[in-house]
Design a protein around this motif. Sequence first.
Motif, PDB file in Angstrom:
ATOM      1  N   GLU A  66      30.126   7.936  -6.555  1.00 54.60           N
ATOM      2  CA  GLU A  66      29.545   8.613  -5.395  1.00 54.60           C
ATOM      3  C   GLU A  66      30.563   8.739  -4.267  1.00 54.60           C
ATOM      4  O   GLU A  66      30.653   9.778  -3.611  1.00 54.60           O
ATOM      5  N   SER A  67      31.342   7.674  -4.036  1.00 56.58           N
ATOM      6  CA  SER A  67      32.356   7.700  -2.982  1.00 56.58           C
ATOM      7  C   SER A  67      33.440   8.723  -3.286  1.00 56.58           C
ATOM      8  O   SER A  67      33.906   9.438  -2.389  1.00 56.58           O
ATOM      9  N   CYS A  68      33.835   8.818  -4.533  1.00 51.97           N
ATOM     10  CA  CYS A  68      34.877   9.774  -4.910  1.00 51.97           C
ATOM     11  C   CYS A  68      34.370  11.211  -4.848  1.00 51.97           C
ATOM     12  O   CYS A  68      35.121  12.123  -4.494  1.00 51.97           O
ATOM     13  N   GLN A  69      33.112  11.415  -5.166  1.00 52.29           N
ATOM     14  CA  GLN A  69      32.537  12.752  -5.039  1.00 52.29           C
ATOM     15  C   GLN A  69      32.490  13.167  -3.566  1.00 52.29           C
ATOM     16  O   GLN A  69      32.790  14.313  -3.222  1.00 52.29           O
ATOM     17  N   LYS A  70      32.153  12.218  -2.686  1.00 51.56           N
ATOM     18  CA  LYS A  70      32.150  12.500  -1.251  1.00 51.56           C
ATOM     19  C   LYS A  70      33.581  12.798  -0.772  1.00 51.56           C
ATOM     20  O   LYS A  70      33.804  13.718   0.015  1.00 51.56           O
ATOM     21  N   LEU A  71      34.537  12.017  -1.267  1.00 51.23           N
ATOM     22  CA  LEU A  71      35.944  12.242  -0.913  1.00 51.23           C
ATOM     23  C   LEU A  71      36.401  13.630  -1.359  1.00 51.23           C
ATOM     24  O   LEU A  71      37.100  14.328  -0.619  1.00 51.23           O
ATOM     25  N   GLN A  72      35.970  14.051  -2.538  1.00 50.11           N
ATOM     26  CA  GLN A  72      36.323  15.389  -3.021  1.00 50.11           C
ATOM     27  C   GLN A  72      35.749  16.459  -2.093  1.00 50.11           C
ATOM     28  O   GLN A  72      36.417  17.447  -1.794  1.00 50.11           O
ATOM     29  N   GLU A  73      34.530  16.253  -1.608  1.00 50.70           N
ATOM     30  CA  GLU A  73      33.927  17.206  -0.669  1.00 50.70           C
ATOM     31  C   GLU A  73      34.735  17.294   0.627  1.00 50.70           C
ATOM     32  O   GLU A  73      34.899  18.371   1.190  1.00 50.70           O
TER      33      GLU A  73
END
Length: 118
Positions: free
Chosen positions: A75-82
């Motif tokens: 979830e944190s990495c998906q947010k970082l990608q955003e």
Amino acid sequence: SSKIWLELVLASRPGLLHFPAQGHIMKAAAAAVLASVLLWGASANFEACKSQATFDVRMCKSHMCGDCTLAWCMESCQKLQEEHSGCRCEDWPEARKSYSGEGMKGAGTYGDVGDYSK
């Protein structure tokens, strides 16, 4: 032309380009050229984004986004990608355009599993 000049110089000095291991040198040079072409071709399609240096540290080289399979990490990495839309890691396959794309660690799992989930 320069090609004719080079041929004349080489013809007038037959031993000029003679090396004891000339065959090995030529093979090594050919291998080096081939490796350069292959490496250049593999990264020729990669285009760095504006925040590539930060993205590389936080996404591409981090344990959190590289090896961790906990739901929090994903979830944190998906947010970082955003936060860094348009950025991708240079070593990702061409087909993978974002963190959630093909090759994502933990894809297909549900929640946290394993020793660290307890």
